[in-house]
Design an enzyme around this catalytic site. Sequence first.
Site, PDB file in Angstrom:
ATOM      1  N   GLU A 231       0.835  -1.195   0.000  1.00 49.65           N
ATOM      2  CA  GLU A 231       0.000   0.000   0.000  1.00 49.65           C
ATOM      3  C   GLU A 231       0.874   1.252   0.000  1.00 49.65           C
ATOM      4  OE1 GLU A 231      -3.819  -1.929   2.310  1.00 49.65           O
ATOM      5  OE2 GLU A 231      -2.514  -0.625   3.470  1.00 49.65           O
TER       6      GLU A 231
ATOM      7  N   CYS B 229       3.501   8.559   0.834  1.00 50.88           N
ATOM      8  CA  CYS B 229       4.079   7.687   1.857  1.00 50.88           C
ATOM      9  C   CYS B 229       4.317   6.313   1.221  1.00 50.88           C
ATOM     10  CB  CYS B 229       3.087   7.606   3.019  1.00 50.88           C
ATOM     11  SG  CYS B 229       3.618   6.552   4.354  1.00 50.88           S
TER      12      CYS B 229
ATOM     13  N   CYS C  58       6.568  -6.455   7.550  1.00 49.71           N
ATOM     14  CA  CYS C  58       7.704  -5.942   8.328  1.00 49.71           C
ATOM     15  C   CYS C  58       8.080  -6.978   9.376  1.00 49.71           C
ATOM     16  CB  CYS C  58       7.324  -4.629   9.017  1.00 49.71           C
ATOM     17  SG  CYS C  58       8.709  -3.857   9.899  1.00 49.71           S
TER      18      CYS C  58
ATOM     19  N   CYS D 197       6.718  -4.059  15.965  1.00 45.51           N
ATOM     20  CA  CYS D 197       6.425  -3.041  16.985  1.00 45.51           C
ATOM     21  C   CYS D 197       4.997  -3.284  17.470  1.00 45.51           C
ATOM     22  CB  CYS D 197       6.578  -1.634  16.403  1.00 45.51           C
ATOM     23  SG  CYS D 197       8.283  -1.309  15.884  1.00 45.51           S
TER      24      CYS D 197
ATOM     25  N   CYS E  86       1.821  -1.499  15.867  1.00 39.19           N
ATOM     26  CA  CYS E  86       1.802  -1.276  14.418  1.00 39.19           C
ATOM     27  C   CYS E  86       1.141  -2.453  13.694  1.00 39.19           C
ATOM     28  CB  CYS E  86       3.240  -1.092  13.919  1.00 39.19           C
ATOM     29  SG  CYS E  86       3.359  -0.923  12.132  1.00 39.19           S
TER      30      CYS E  86
ATOM     31  N   CYS F  11      -1.192   6.291   9.873  1.00 40.94           N
ATOM     32  CA  CYS F  11       0.097   5.738  10.300  1.00 40.94           C
ATOM     33  C   CYS F  11      -0.097   4.392  10.973  1.00 40.94           C
ATOM     34  CB  CYS F  11       0.741   6.647  11.333  1.00 40.94           C
ATOM     35  SG  CYS F  11       1.324   8.162  10.672  1.00 40.94           S
TER      36      CYS F  11
HETATM   37  N1  SAH Z   1       9.753   1.076  10.073  1.00 37.97           N
HETATM   38  C1  SAH Z   1       9.889   2.496   9.919  1.00 37.97           C
HETATM   39  C2  SAH Z   1       9.045   3.018   8.826  1.00 37.97           C
HETATM   40  C3  SAH Z   1       7.547   2.955   9.106  1.00 37.97           C
HETATM   41  S1  SAH Z   1       7.095   4.570   9.506  1.00 37.97           S
HETATM   42  C4  SAH Z   1       9.648   3.178  11.244  1.00 37.97           C
HETATM   43  O1  SAH Z   1       9.054   2.542  12.101  1.00 37.97           O
HETATM   44  O2  SAH Z   1      10.074   4.310  11.423  1.00 37.97           O
HETATM   45  C5  SAH Z   1       5.624   4.428  10.250  1.00 37.97           C
HETATM   46  C6  SAH Z   1       5.496   5.396  11.424  1.00 37.97           C
HETATM   47  O3  SAH Z   1       4.189   5.245  11.943  1.00 37.97           O
HETATM   48  C7  SAH Z   1       6.451   5.038  12.528  1.00 37.97           C
HETATM   49  O4  SAH Z   1       6.846   6.154  13.264  1.00 37.97           O
HETATM   50  C8  SAH Z   1       5.589   4.131  13.363  1.00 37.97           C
HETATM   51  O5  SAH Z   1       6.062   3.997  14.647  1.00 37.97           O
HETATM   52  C9  SAH Z   1       4.274   4.850  13.284  1.00 37.97           C
HETATM   53  N2  SAH Z   1       3.156   3.970  13.608  1.00 37.97           N
HETATM   54  C10 SAH Z   1       3.083   2.644  13.415  1.00 37.97           C
HETATM   55  N3  SAH Z   1       1.903   2.169  13.850  1.00 37.97           N
HETATM   56  C11 SAH Z   1       1.223   3.213  14.317  1.00 37.97           C
HETATM   57  C12 SAH Z   1      -0.077   3.367  14.882  1.00 37.97           C
HETATM   58  N4  SAH Z   1      -0.895   2.326  15.045  1.00 37.97           N
HETATM   59  N5  SAH Z   1      -0.470   4.591  15.233  1.00 37.97           N
HETATM   60  C13 SAH Z   1       0.332   5.674  15.051  1.00 37.97           C
HETATM   61  N6  SAH Z   1       1.566   5.587  14.520  1.00 37.97           N
HETATM   62  C14 SAH Z   1       2.013   4.368  14.156  1.00 37.97           C
END
Ligand code: SAH
Length: 384
Positions: A111, A124, A131, A135, A138, A354
């Site tokens: 996506e 984006c 991944c 985390c 996420c 995000c």
């Molecule tokens: N792996 C990289 C690139 C992904 S960026 C990284 O983590 O930086 C995606 C961003 O969105 C990251 O800052 C991640 O922590 C944030 N993110 C992921 N899941 C989220 C959620 N459920 N709500 C808000 N932010 C989230």
Amino acid sequence: MARPGTIPAILLVSENRVTPPPENLKDYSIEALRVRLVRDGLESYRAEQISLWMYQRGVDDPARMTDLPSEQRARLVECWEARSLDLVAVDRSRDGTIKGVLCARDGSQIESVLIPEENRTTLCLSTQVGCALACSFCATGAFGFRRNLTTAEIVDQVCRMGPLVAGGRRISNVVFMGMGEPLLNLPAVVEAIRILLHPKGFALAPRRVTVSTVGVLPKIRPLLESVPVNLAVSLHATRDEVRDRLVPLNRRYPLRELLSTLRGLKAITRRRPVFFEYTLIDGINDGIEDARRLVRIARSLPSKVNLIPMNPHPDSDLRPPPDETIDRFLRELAASGTTVTLRRSRGSDIDAACGQLALRRAAGRVPEDPPSRSGDRAGVGIRD
Ligand code: SAH
């Protein structure tokens, strides 16, 4: 450079000849394509002509690259391809955000999200199918890891999503904040960034390209020494005890090492700030003490802080804090002189916010719309 390992090792048999599968023109930065095509007997300036067609005129079929001699066009058609992704669905959010679902040759789906704002249009991008870093908040992490994207698949997201921008405008900013961890796919990401920045590629200014990482420390310096982009770091916590739970990679690269690596970058980044992303999660990292520790971290190097209230999703019990808690956290940072922004959710009604990119779409997908001509502008989603 081309990564032969990314080309399926299947040989195609045609007319009793065994021929390798076509290479993809978009797997090469323009400099590398020049070297590769010269090896095939083309003049070196052909690489720039071909790039202009692919990246600025949106033409993927070498047969239509009319400033190439016809025999070169025929040879390119035979031995090369330029398209690696097809747009299979487009979801439009009420706030103007557009999510594209893109399908690769092996059937993998990824996506990309377009975020139109008053003064810019941001794309984006995803860098992996899924991944591996898991985390805890996420959705992509919950989806698991399938494979790295190729350079062609990374830049093709810009090619496919660009025509969806309304009013004849162009994508002005690119953030590597979609599915995947960019620094775990560094060679393909660097090559893609070279195409984004090249004047005959997408011609973006380096300050308009941002790579986000959870902190794969050994890869940060190689990234910034290769391409002069902005760095965003997903911090999310100010103590190892909390960060270990949110970002499992912290157990390998704890906060102290992360911060000392970032402080050591000054010579490369020439004091360009590091962008700290901090996803606010109810009861986990949203206390006033967290805010104060975050201030100390932000002060210790040139940086800006971007707060993101967590977007809830079914794979996680974690939730965003109430608005009063978010406001208090924001005020604490702002009062200390920290440069802080609060990113309000964009596209949450289409699972494009995000951390929601995980291909969990509602049944009954919205069919692909033609590019809107209405010039509809979305509200600004980032509050300063
Ligand atoms: N792996 C990289 C690139 C992904 S960026 C990284 O983590 O930086 C995606 C961003 O969105 C990251 O800052 C991640 O922590 C944030 N993110 C992921 N899941 C989220 C959620 N459920 N709500 C808000 N932010 C989230």
